[in-house]
Design an enzyme around this catalytic site. Structure first.
Site, PDB file in Angstrom:
ATOM      1  N   ARG A  75       0.770  -1.060   0.110  1.00  0.00           N
ATOM      2  CA  ARG A  75       0.010  -0.119   0.014  1.00  0.00           C
ATOM      3  C   ARG A  75       1.244   1.182  -0.124  1.00  0.00           C
ATOM      4  O   ARG A  75       1.754   1.407   0.847  1.00  0.00           O
ATOM      5  CB  ARG A  75      -0.970   0.020   1.280  1.00  0.00           C
TER       6      ARG A  75
ATOM      7  N   HIS B 123      -7.381   0.602  -6.691  1.00  0.00           N
ATOM      8  CA  HIS B 123      -7.663  -0.224  -5.349  1.00  0.00           C
ATOM      9  C   HIS B 123      -8.315  -1.468  -6.004  1.00  0.00           C
ATOM     10  O   HIS B 123      -9.347  -1.833  -5.858  1.00  0.00           O
ATOM     11  CB  HIS B 123      -8.367   0.543  -4.523  1.00  0.00           C
TER      12      HIS B 123
ATOM     13  N   GLN C 271     -10.083  -4.086  -3.657  1.00  0.00           N
ATOM     14  CA  GLN C 271     -11.588  -3.612  -3.084  1.00  0.00           C
ATOM     15  C   GLN C 271     -12.481  -3.984  -4.057  1.00  0.00           C
ATOM     16  O   GLN C 271     -13.543  -4.251  -3.700  1.00  0.00           O
ATOM     17  CB  GLN C 271     -11.344  -2.134  -2.825  1.00  0.00           C
TER      18      GLN C 271
ATOM     19  N   ASP D 286     -17.059   6.963  -1.926  1.00  0.00           N
ATOM     20  CA  ASP D 286     -16.034   6.885  -1.143  1.00  0.00           C
ATOM     21  C   ASP D 286     -15.856   8.138  -0.443  1.00  0.00           C
ATOM     22  O   ASP D 286     -16.625   9.059  -0.624  1.00  0.00           O
ATOM     23  CB  ASP D 286     -14.635   6.675  -2.173  1.00  0.00           C
TER      24      ASP D 286
ATOM     25  N   CYS E 117     -16.189   1.332   0.253  1.00  0.00           N
ATOM     26  CA  CYS E 117     -15.224   0.443   0.665  1.00  0.00           C
ATOM     27  C   CYS E 117     -14.881   0.762   2.102  1.00  0.00           C
ATOM     28  O   CYS E 117     -14.063  -0.190   2.609  1.00  0.00           O
ATOM     29  CB  CYS E 117     -14.173   0.919  -0.323  1.00  0.00           C
TER      30      CYS E 117
ATOM     31  N   ARG F 129     -13.331  -8.984   1.399  1.00  0.00           N
ATOM     32  CA  ARG F 129     -11.928  -8.578   1.302  1.00  0.00           C
ATOM     33  C   ARG F 129     -11.094  -9.849   1.584  1.00  0.00           C
ATOM     34  O   ARG F 129     -10.026 -10.332   0.835  1.00  0.00           O
ATOM     35  CB  ARG F 129     -11.248  -7.512   2.068  1.00  0.00           C
TER      36      ARG F 129
END
Ligand code: CP
Length: 303
Positions: A102, A129, A132, A218, A258, A286
Site C-alpha cells: 500500500r 484499489h 477492493q 468513497d 469501501c 476482502r
C-alpha cells in the site's frame, strides 16, 4: 509470474475463476474447514499508508491459508530512510513468496514489481484499489448474480476507486455512471480506459443514480490529499449519497462503500446503515477474495 497491480492485470475468464474460488474458500471458512494450500509460504505486507481492512484481511487470510506474514511500514524499515525501491524489491523478494504493497504513486509499485522475483499485489495506490473492487464485484454477485450488463453509479471523487471501477466495467461488461464535482473528474488516461464506452458522465448525482443497480461512493478526501480537506468539503457538499438518490435507483439497488465512511459527508447514516447497504459483507469479502487471489498468484488455477 503474475503481478496484480491494477484490475486490468487479469482477464475476464480469470475473474470468473477467482469469484468461484472465493465462494468455495468462503464456504470452507464458514464451515470451519481447513484450507491450507500455502503452508510454508510467506507474505510481506508493506504499508506506507494507514489501513484496517487491508491489513487484517491479508494477514488473517495468509495465516488461514497456512502461511505466515511479515508486516513492514515506512517508519520501521529502511524504506523510510531512502533505501531505493529497486533494492528493497530485490532483497524482500528473495526472502518471501508474495508481496502486498500500500503506497502513494502507482509508479512505486510498478518499479517494485519490475525488480521483484515474486508476485506483487496492489493494496491501494493513489491511482487504483483493485483488491477492493474485486471484493465489491464478488459481493454484488453474491447478492444479485452477474454484474454483466448492470449499471453502477459512482458518486463523489474521481479517485483510485473510480478508476478501478472503470477498468472493471470495461473488462467485465457493465456500465459506470460517474458523477463528480467539477475539478475532481475521472481522468480516462490515468484509469487506463481505452474506449471510454463503459462509462457515462453526469453533472447531477441524482441523474447518475437513476435506474442504477448499485450506488457506491468513497470519502471526499482520500489518504494523501488531507491538505485539500476544507476545499473538498465545500466542493463535494452536493455529492452525498442520501435516501433520494437511492429512491431513483432500481428498487433492489445495493449500496456499497469501501470504508472507512464519514456519515453525514459522502453518505447519510440512513443509507449506509439502511436495508440496501451491504457494506459489512463487502468488507468481509476482502478476506475471501484476497485468499483466492493469493492462491491463484502462487499456485495458478486449481481444480
Ligand atoms: N477499504 C480499505 O482499503 O480499507 P482500509 O484502508 O482500512 O484498508
Amino acid at each position: 509470474m503474475r503481478h496484480y497491480l491494477q484490475f486490468s492485470d487479469l482477464s475476464a475468464s480469470e475473474y470468473a475463476y477467482l469469484f468461484e474460488r472465493a465462494a468455495l474458500i468462503k464456504r470452507k471458512f464458514k464451515a470451519y474447514e481447513k484450507h491450507q494450500p500455502l503452508v510454508d509460504r510467506t507474505l510481506a505486507m508493506i504499508f506506507e499508508k494507514a489501513s484496517t481492512r487491508t491489513r487484517v484481511s491479508f494477514e488473517a487470510g495468509m495465516y488461514q491459508l497456512g502461511g505466515s506474514v511479515v508486516h513492514l511500514t515506512t517508519g520501521d524499515s529502511q524504506l523510510g530512510r531512502s533505501e531505493p525501491i529497486e533494492d528493497s524489491a530485490r532483497v524482500i523478494s528473495r526472502m518471501v513468496d508474495l508481496v502486498m504493497i500500500r503506497t502513494y504513486g502507482q509508479d512505486k509499485i510498478v518499479r517494485f514489481a519490475e525488480y521483484s522475483r515474486v508476485p506483487v499485489i496492489n493494496g491501494l495506490t493513489n491511482e487504483f484499489h483493485p483488491c477492493q473492487i474485486l471484493a465489491d464485484i464478488f459481493t454484488y454477485i453474491e447478492h444479485r448474480g452477474s454484474i454483466q450488463g448492470k449499471t453502477v453509479a459512482w458518486v463523489g471523487d474521481g479517485n483510485n476507486m473510480a478508476n478501478t471501477w472503470l477498468q472493471a466495467a470495461e473488462l467485465l461488461g457493465f456500465t459506470v455512471h460517474v458523477s463528480t464535482p467539477t475539478g475532481y473528474e475521472v481522468d480516462q488516461a490515468v484509469a487506463g480506459i481505452a474506449r471510454g464506452e463503459s462509462f457515462k458522465v453526469f453533472d447531477d448525482p441524482m441523474q447518475a443514480c437513476a435506474d442504477a443497480d448499485l450506488v457506491t461512493t468513497d470519502v471526499w478526501t482520500s489518504m494523501g490529499f488531507e491538505t485539500e480537506n476544507e476545499a473538498r468539503k465545500k466542493a463535494f457538499a452536493e455529492w452525498c449519497v442520501d435516501a433520494d438518490m437511492m429512491r431513483v435507483a432500481k428498487p433492489d439497488a445495493l449500496f456499497m462503500h469501501c470504508l472507512p465512511a464519514h456519515r453525514g459527508e459522502e453518505v447519510q447514516a440512513d443509507v449506509i446503515d439502511g436495508p440496501q447497504s451491504v457494506v459489512w459483507d463487502e468488507a468481509e469479502n476482502r478476506l475471501h477474495v484476497q485468499k483466492a487471489l493469493m492462491e491463484f498468484l502462487l499456485l495458478g488455477r486449481l481444480a
